[in-house]
Design an enzyme around this catalytic site. Structure first.
Site, PDB file in Angstrom:
ATOM      1  N   LYS A 195      31.713 -44.726   3.571  1.00  0.00           N
ATOM      2  CA  LYS A 195      32.833 -45.639   3.800  1.00  0.00           C
ATOM      3  C   LYS A 195      33.077 -45.917   5.297  1.00  0.00           C
ATOM      4  O   LYS A 195      32.557 -45.195   6.161  1.00  0.00           O
ATOM      5  CB  LYS A 195      34.089 -45.048   3.147  1.00  0.00           C
ATOM      6  CG  LYS A 195      33.964 -44.915   1.626  1.00  0.00           C
ATOM      7  CD  LYS A 195      35.290 -44.532   0.991  1.00  0.00           C
ATOM      8  CE  LYS A 195      35.161 -44.419  -0.513  1.00  0.00           C
ATOM      9  NZ  LYS A 195      36.472 -44.176  -1.171  1.00  0.00           N
ATOM     10  N   TYR A 213      36.213 -52.988  -6.647  1.00  0.00           N
ATOM     11  CA  TYR A 213      37.225 -52.033  -7.106  1.00  0.00           C
ATOM     12  C   TYR A 213      38.191 -52.653  -8.127  1.00  0.00           C
ATOM     13  O   TYR A 213      39.304 -52.148  -8.304  1.00  0.00           O
ATOM     14  CB  TYR A 213      38.008 -51.483  -5.908  1.00  0.00           C
ATOM     15  CG  TYR A 213      37.269 -50.390  -5.148  1.00  0.00           C
ATOM     16  CD1 TYR A 213      37.044 -49.139  -5.721  1.00  0.00           C
ATOM     17  CD2 TYR A 213      36.806 -50.595  -3.857  1.00  0.00           C
ATOM     18  CE1 TYR A 213      36.379 -48.128  -5.036  1.00  0.00           C
ATOM     19  CE2 TYR A 213      36.132 -49.585  -3.155  1.00  0.00           C
ATOM     20  CZ  TYR A 213      35.931 -48.356  -3.763  1.00  0.00           C
ATOM     21  OH  TYR A 213      35.265 -47.352  -3.081  1.00  0.00           O
ATOM     22  N   PHE A 228      47.671 -48.336  -4.962  1.00  0.00           N
ATOM     23  CA  PHE A 228      46.898 -48.231  -3.716  1.00  0.00           C
ATOM     24  C   PHE A 228      45.810 -49.297  -3.598  1.00  0.00           C
ATOM     25  O   PHE A 228      45.042 -49.306  -2.640  1.00  0.00           O
ATOM     26  CB  PHE A 228      46.275 -46.830  -3.588  1.00  0.00           C
ATOM     27  CG  PHE A 228      45.380 -46.439  -4.743  1.00  0.00           C
ATOM     28  CD1 PHE A 228      44.062 -46.866  -4.811  1.00  0.00           C
ATOM     29  CD2 PHE A 228      45.857 -45.624  -5.758  1.00  0.00           C
ATOM     30  CE1 PHE A 228      43.239 -46.508  -5.867  1.00  0.00           C
ATOM     31  CE2 PHE A 228      45.049 -45.257  -6.818  1.00  0.00           C
ATOM     32  CZ  PHE A 228      43.736 -45.700  -6.873  1.00  0.00           C
ATOM     33  N   ARG A 264      28.862 -36.089  -7.856  1.00  0.00           N
ATOM     34  CA  ARG A 264      30.322 -35.921  -7.758  1.00  0.00           C
ATOM     35  C   ARG A 264      30.682 -34.495  -7.327  1.00  0.00           C
ATOM     36  O   ARG A 264      31.662 -34.274  -6.619  1.00  0.00           O
ATOM     37  CB  ARG A 264      31.005 -36.351  -9.051  1.00  0.00           C
ATOM     38  CG  ARG A 264      31.007 -37.884  -9.138  1.00  0.00           C
ATOM     39  CD  ARG A 264      31.657 -38.418 -10.369  1.00  0.00           C
ATOM     40  NE  ARG A 264      33.105 -38.305 -10.361  1.00  0.00           N
ATOM     41  CZ  ARG A 264      33.937 -39.190  -9.805  1.00  0.00           C
ATOM     42  NH1 ARG A 264      33.455 -40.231  -9.144  1.00  0.00           N
ATOM     43  NH2 ARG A 264      35.236 -39.034  -9.898  1.00  0.00           N
ATOM     44  N   THR A 278      38.535 -36.254  -4.709  1.00  0.00           N
ATOM     45  CA  THR A 278      38.956 -37.497  -4.047  1.00  0.00           C
ATOM     46  C   THR A 278      39.867 -37.208  -2.861  1.00  0.00           C
ATOM     47  O   THR A 278      39.737 -37.798  -1.798  1.00  0.00           O
ATOM     48  CB  THR A 278      39.708 -38.408  -5.050  1.00  0.00           C
ATOM     49  OG1 THR A 278      38.865 -38.597  -6.189  1.00  0.00           O
ATOM     50  CG2 THR A 278      40.036 -39.752  -4.440  1.00  0.00           C
ATOM     51  N   ARG A 333      33.121 -34.322   1.312  1.00  0.00           N
ATOM     52  CA  ARG A 333      34.497 -34.690   1.687  1.00  0.00           C
ATOM     53  C   ARG A 333      35.209 -33.571   2.432  1.00  0.00           C
ATOM     54  O   ARG A 333      36.039 -33.836   3.310  1.00  0.00           O
ATOM     55  CB  ARG A 333      35.271 -35.133   0.448  1.00  0.00           C
ATOM     56  CG  ARG A 333      34.878 -36.548   0.006  1.00  0.00           C
ATOM     57  CD  ARG A 333      35.516 -36.927  -1.286  1.00  0.00           C
ATOM     58  NE  ARG A 333      35.297 -38.336  -1.637  1.00  0.00           N
ATOM     59  CZ  ARG A 333      35.369 -38.794  -2.880  1.00  0.00           C
ATOM     60  NH1 ARG A 333      35.655 -37.974  -3.891  1.00  0.00           N
ATOM     61  NH2 ARG A 333      35.176 -40.073  -3.130  1.00  0.00           N
ATOM     62  N   ASN A 358      38.147 -41.289   2.684  1.00  0.00           N
ATOM     63  CA  ASN A 358      37.519 -40.072   2.159  1.00  0.00           C
ATOM     64  C   ASN A 358      35.992 -40.090   2.251  1.00  0.00           C
ATOM     65  O   ASN A 358      35.310 -39.454   1.453  1.00  0.00           O
ATOM     66  CB  ASN A 358      38.021 -39.751   0.744  1.00  0.00           C
ATOM     67  CG  ASN A 358      37.675 -40.820  -0.265  1.00  0.00           C
ATOM     68  OD1 ASN A 358      37.089 -41.828   0.078  1.00  0.00           O
ATOM     69  ND2 ASN A 358      38.026 -40.583  -1.522  1.00  0.00           N
TER      70      ASN A 358
HETATM   71  P1  CMP Z   1      36.503 -43.852  -4.619  1.00  0.00           P
HETATM   72  O1  CMP Z   1      35.657 -42.748  -5.177  1.00  0.00           O
HETATM   73  O2  CMP Z   1      35.831 -44.811  -3.719  1.00  0.00           O
HETATM   74  O3  CMP Z   1      37.191 -44.663  -5.823  1.00  0.00           O
HETATM   75  C1  CMP Z   1      38.465 -45.232  -5.745  1.00  0.00           C
HETATM   76  C2  CMP Z   1      39.122 -44.954  -4.446  1.00  0.00           C
HETATM   77  O4  CMP Z   1      40.491 -45.193  -4.403  1.00  0.00           O
HETATM   78  C3  CMP Z   1      39.003 -43.477  -4.126  1.00  0.00           C
HETATM   79  O5  CMP Z   1      37.682 -43.170  -3.803  1.00  0.00           O
HETATM   80  C4  CMP Z   1      40.016 -43.308  -3.004  1.00  0.00           C
HETATM   81  O6  CMP Z   1      39.462 -43.554  -1.739  1.00  0.00           O
HETATM   82  C5  CMP Z   1      41.005 -44.398  -3.350  1.00  0.00           C
HETATM   83  N1  CMP Z   1      42.255 -43.783  -3.779  1.00  0.00           N
HETATM   84  C6  CMP Z   1      42.480 -43.085  -4.886  1.00  0.00           C
HETATM   85  N2  CMP Z   1      43.775 -42.680  -4.938  1.00  0.00           N
HETATM   86  C7  CMP Z   1      44.342 -43.153  -3.809  1.00  0.00           C
HETATM   87  C8  CMP Z   1      45.649 -43.067  -3.270  1.00  0.00           C
HETATM   88  N3  CMP Z   1      46.618 -42.420  -3.922  1.00  0.00           N
HETATM   89  N4  CMP Z   1      45.884 -43.678  -2.088  1.00  0.00           N
HETATM   90  C9  CMP Z   1      44.902 -44.354  -1.433  1.00  0.00           C
HETATM   91  N5  CMP Z   1      43.647 -44.466  -1.901  1.00  0.00           N
HETATM   92  C10 CMP Z   1      43.369 -43.861  -3.064  1.00  0.00           C
END
Ligand code: CMP
Length: 139
Positions: free
Chosen positions: A11, A51, A59, A87, A93, A104, A114
């Site tokens: 990212k 997304y 978010f 994963r 996450t 991470r 992340n």
């Molecule tokens: P990713 O695995 O790319 O898939 C969805 C993304 O949404 C996740 O990683 C996070 O980076 C983002 N995400 C999930 N929950 C939140 C949150 N509460 N606030 C901001 N970003 C979020």
């Protein structure tokens, strides 16, 4: 049966901090082989499309803005049991919950920033890989 492929993005936060090499090193060390890879930048429209599954989440706007804010590395990776094993390698996450030894834990700074994305199912790995790569870009 679990598939052999997953899709990942390094990212904008991790690209900005010059962590592409360190992250790829961890992927290779865990046994993932690069099938496809590119450095690119998503427009806000393309990030929103990628997304779309999260479009109702609070978010979503922040996610789309961040994911289109700078270059990313997109890649298809190959390994037995790819989605699940990847994963585990990337960790939770929220980096505050990520285990020691995960990408991470080492490179992420927050829930949004992340460091990496990893597909959550074989079906999404295929959809996400097709989003970025043609048949001519797979090796
Ligand atoms: P990713 O695995 O790319 O898939 C969805 C993304 O949404 C996740 O990683 C996070 O980076 C983002 N995400 C999930 N929950 C939140 C949150 N509460 N606030 C901001 N970003 C979020």
């Amino acid at each position: 049966m679990a598939g052999k492929y997953t899709f990942t993005m390094i990212k904008p936060d991790a690209v900005e901090k010059n962590n592409i090499g360190g992250i790829l090193e961890m992927m290779n060390a865990a046994g993932f082989r690069v099938v496809s890879m590119k450095l690119t930048q998503l427009s806000a429209a393309k990030a929103g499309e990628f997304y779309a599954v999260h479009s109702e989440r609070p978010f979503y706007g922040e996610l789309v803005e961040f994911m289109s804010s700078g270059p990313i590395v997109a890649a298809i990776l190959e390994k037995e049991n790819a989605v699940e094993d990847f994963r585990k390698l990337i960790g939770a996450t929220n980096p505050a919950n990520a285990e020691e030894g995960t990408i991470r834990k080492k490179y992420a700074e927050s829930m949004g920033k992340n460091a990496v994305h990893g597909s959550d199912s074989d079906e999404n790995a295929m959809i996400e890989g097709n989003f970025f790569f043609s048949g001519l870009e797979r090796f």
